[in-house]
Design a protein around this motif. Structure first.
Motif, PDB file in Angstrom:
ATOM      1  N   ALA A  45      86.853  55.060  56.097  1.00 42.86           N
ATOM      2  CA  ALA A  45      86.007  53.563  56.132  1.00 42.86           C
ATOM      3  C   ALA A  45      86.499  52.840  57.624  1.00 42.86           C
ATOM      4  CB  ALA A  45      86.677  52.605  55.089  1.00 42.86           C
ATOM      5  N   ASN A  46      85.644  52.271  58.099  1.00 43.05           N
ATOM      6  CA  ASN A  46      85.656  51.280  59.258  1.00 43.05           C
ATOM      7  C   ASN A  46      86.893  50.436  59.228  1.00 43.05           C
ATOM      8  OD1 ASN A  46      84.640  50.300  61.791  1.00 43.05           O
ATOM      9  ND2 ASN A  46      84.362  48.518  60.658  1.00 43.05           N
ATOM     10  N   SER A  47      87.424  50.421  60.211  1.00 44.43           N
ATOM     11  CA  SER A  47      88.697  49.495  60.623  1.00 44.43           C
ATOM     12  C   SER A  47      89.805  49.395  59.517  1.00 44.43           C
ATOM     13  CB  SER A  47      88.232  48.123  60.681  1.00 44.43           C
ATOM     14  OG  SER A  47      87.478  48.024  61.815  1.00 44.43           O
ATOM     15  N   THR A  48      90.177  50.873  58.981  1.00 45.45           N
ATOM     16  CA  THR A  48      90.913  51.128  57.946  1.00 45.45           C
ATOM     17  C   THR A  48      91.981  52.142  58.252  1.00 45.45           C
ATOM     18  OG1 THR A  48      89.348  50.215  56.148  1.00 45.45           O
ATOM     19  CG2 THR A  48      91.275  51.400  55.609  1.00 45.45           C
ATOM     20  N   LEU A  64      94.189  46.944  57.040  1.00 45.66           N
ATOM     21  CA  LEU A  64      93.500  47.400  55.791  1.00 45.66           C
ATOM     22  C   LEU A  64      93.794  48.835  55.800  1.00 45.66           C
ATOM     23  CD1 LEU A  64      89.994  46.194  56.091  1.00 45.66           C
ATOM     24  CD2 LEU A  64      91.928  45.245  55.105  1.00 45.66           C
ATOM     25  N   TYR A 102      86.260  46.344  54.340  1.00 46.06           N
ATOM     26  CA  TYR A 102      86.318  45.755  55.666  1.00 46.06           C
ATOM     27  C   TYR A 102      84.894  44.880  55.506  1.00 46.06           C
ATOM     28  CZ  TYR A 102      85.047  45.234  60.585  1.00 46.06           C
ATOM     29  OH  TYR A 102      84.533  44.651  61.743  1.00 46.06           O
TER      30      TYR A 102
END
Lengths: 56, 214
Positions: B91-94, A25, A4
């Protein structure tokens, strides 16, 4: 640096909403790490692996 | 062979011995309509059956009207519950698959708690699928979602801003074909940093139970 973070370094204009709609993602907890599962952004091209690797 | 006369209440019927394969060892109440038992068409009216055992031949099968009826017994209705016993990083935004290493129960051995953390029921039908995850974030969005066959399918919650942190979850009704369909639990958070899940039976878990056949 996470996937990210690398993408945001390449495309700072991306928003949180983009990652919930046109970009996904994903991490399948299979030891292979984060990856781009979907990239359907209307104007920004999907970054290549070389571009991602170059981000420090 | 001549039939044997039976009297049930106010009615009478004749049952040929060659066709008689029922045991009336316990109380049986039959209504006032004509009753035929054996290999021909059977019509029972206003019947009350108590403590009935259905056992037809060596295969122990029973024929039930399939057009409108559904037979549900515990032996063919899978249910499972699993929870996370080891923390993981999100994890961020995953969208990150939630690893669920410990089973509380898995009646039909349909949940993989070692490799793919997925539920693949082998009985087709409609299942109530529920899950919760505490991704360890205190700010930003938290989404807990069910992936079906590898794609985001049902978010279990409205994306919420976790002003005070904590997990979130919910449930969805999902159809499975009984062969290839499977579901997995994923979590998403937007703190801006990687977070660590809370691994506990009450915090991060995944469950499903069959509610009716296909």
């Amino acid at each position: 640096m996470s996937l990210y973070d690398k993408i945001m370094a390449l495309y700072p204009s991306l928003t949180q909403q983009d990652f919930l709609t046109v970009i996904t993602l994903q991490n399948d907890s299979d030891g292979k790490g984060d990856y781009i599962a979907k990239w359907e952004h209307p104007t920004l091209a999907k970054p290549t692996q070389e571009q991602l690797d170059a981000v420090q | 062979m001549a039939g044997v006369l039976f009297v049930f209440g106010n009615a009478t019927t004749s049952i040929p011995l060659s066709n008689l394969d029922a045991n009336f060892n316990t109380g049986l109440t039959i209504g006032n309509t004509t009753v035929g038992l054996g290999n021909t068409v059977t019509t029972l009216g206003n019947v009350i059956l108590n403590n009935v055992t259905i056992n037809s031949g060596l295969l122990s099968t029973a024929t039930i009207p399939t057009a409108t009826g559904t037979v549900m017994v515990s032996g063919n209705m899978p249910a499972f519950s699993a929870y996370q016993s080891s923390t993981q990083t999100v994890a961020n935004s995953t969208f990150t698959k939630v690893s669920l290493q410990t089973k509380e129960f898995d009646t039909n051995n349909n949940f993989d708690s070692t490799t793919n953390y997925r539920f693949t029921p082998t009985v087709s039908g409609y299942y109530q699928v529920s899950g919760q995850c505490n991704p360890g974030s205190n700010t930003g969005l938290i989404i807990v979602t069910v992936y079906k066959n590898g794609s985001r399918f049902k978010d279990l919650n409205l994306p919420n801003v976790g002003a005070t942190g904590g997990g979130t979850g919910g449930s969805a009704l999902i159809y499975f074909n009984g062969t290839t369909d499977y579901v997995e639990l994923y979590v998403y958070q937007t703190t801006g940093l990687s977070t660590t899940t809370t691994a506990a039976t009450n915090a991060t878990y995944f469950q499903a139970v069959m509610v009716r056949a296909a």
